[in-house]
Design an enzyme around this catalytic site. Structure first.
Site, PDB file in Angstrom:
ATOM      1  N   HIS A 179       0.960  -1.330   0.083  1.00  0.00           N
ATOM      2  CA  HIS A 179      -0.063   0.011  -0.055  1.00  0.00           C
ATOM      3  C   HIS A 179       0.925   1.423   0.228  1.00  0.00           C
ATOM      4  O   HIS A 179       1.900   1.538   0.966  1.00  0.00           O
ATOM      5  CB  HIS A 179      -0.954   0.033   1.339  1.00  0.00           C
ATOM      6  N   SER A 180       0.362   2.257  -0.811  1.00  0.00           N
ATOM      7  CA  SER A 180       1.369   3.482  -1.019  1.00  0.00           C
ATOM      8  C   SER A 180       2.728   3.458  -1.043  1.00  0.00           C
ATOM      9  O   SER A 180       3.377   2.461  -2.228  1.00  0.00           O
ATOM     10  CB  SER A 180       0.802   4.232   0.025  1.00  0.00           C
ATOM     11  N   MET A 181       3.570   3.581  -0.306  1.00  0.00           N
ATOM     12  CA  MET A 181       4.932   3.327  -0.404  1.00  0.00           C
ATOM     13  C   MET A 181       5.547   2.032  -0.434  1.00  0.00           C
ATOM     14  O   MET A 181       6.247   1.413  -1.331  1.00  0.00           O
ATOM     15  CB  MET A 181       5.689   4.076   0.921  1.00  0.00           C
ATOM     16  N   SER A 235      -1.540  -0.894  -4.364  1.00  0.00           N
ATOM     17  CA  SER A 235      -2.764   0.160  -3.721  1.00  0.00           C
ATOM     18  C   SER A 235      -2.274   1.247  -3.438  1.00  0.00           C
ATOM     19  O   SER A 235      -1.139   1.671  -2.615  1.00  0.00           O
ATOM     20  CB  SER A 235      -3.091  -0.716  -2.470  1.00  0.00           C
TER      21      SER A 235
END
Length: 254
Positions: A95-97, A122
């Site tokens: 997710h993200s990073m 994500s």
């Protein structure tokens, strides 16, 4: 094949499922920790053996320096996953990073002959797409404002000075890793890629998420769900359904 035990410092098996046919490794967002994925690991057990990566610089690893380079972080995780490979299909979720770290890890595993079966990303634009961002050089107040804008951290925690002093170094270091990352050479994975996105995410738009299609030779799908950057908390049932479908595991009957 001799398999090394899991490096428990880096890889947390939150809800062990040793008899599961597939293993899923989860990579947290900036400032996040392995425990963020406990609800997911519990919901997927016993059908998937879920590992969550614990980056240095937070929680029980708070005394360690934050790794401020995505590629270096990926090197360290990939080495540990390769050593602990047990022959089961291995899928990655970030997710993200964490999407960037998972992508870099997938590339390393593929290069060393242990390709992953699926990459699920994500809340992150494709690796070759760059925005000019400066969160990591902002004041502490600026960092807190960013966390509030993304709504991923409990507002009560953001008002606790002692807690802020503990978490901000990791947040700043992680943002530095993300904002200085640039994929200069194209890389294509041989596994399918699924991108998940909140429809009101202020940091990623659908076209940027579709850019992940350029990084696979095995098929790409995009699923847009209601919510902002942390849509996956409220939309967990839909996220779990997407993961189960991609991993080929059936929902638990009940």
């Amino acid at each position: 094949m001799t398999t090394a035990p899991l490096d428990a410092l880096w890889l947390r098996n939150l809800s062990p499922a040793p008899d599961a046919a597939v293993r899923l490794v989860c990579f947290p967002h900036a400032g996040g920790s392995a425990s963020f994925f406990f609800p997911m690991s519990r919901a997927l057990a016993p059908d998937a053996d879920v590992l969550a990566v614990q980056y240095p610089g937070r929680q029980d690893r708070r005394s360690e320096p934050v790794v401020t380079d995505i590629t270096l972080l990926a090197d360290r995780v990939a080495d540990r996953l390769a050593a602990a490979s047990d022959g089961r299909p291995l899928a990655l979720f970030g997710h993200s990073m964490g999407s960037l770290v998972a992508f870099e890890v997938a590339e390393r595993l593929q290069a060393h002959g242990t390709p992953v079966s699926a990459l699920i990303v994500s809340g992150r634009r494709a690796p070759h797409l760059r925005r000019e961002e400066d969160v990591h050089v902002r004041s502490d107040d600026g960092l807190v404002a960013e966390l509030r804008a993304l709504s991923g951290t409990d507002s009560e925690l953001l008002g606790d000075e002692e807690i802020l002093r503990m978490i901000l170094p990791a947040v700043r270091g992680d943002y530095r890793a993300v904002e200085t990352y640039l994929r200069r050479t194209p890389a294509r994975l041989t596994c399918p890629v699924l991108a998940l996105l909140g429809d009101s995410d202020p940091r990623v738009d659908p076209d940027e998420a579709r850019g992940w299609a350029d990084h696979t030779t095995a098929g790409f799908d995009l699923s847009i769900l209601p919510g902002g950057h942390f849509y996956l908390v409220r939309e967990q049932p839909a996220v779990l359904a997407a993961i189960r479908e991609r991993l080929g595991i059936l929902p638990v009957a009940g």
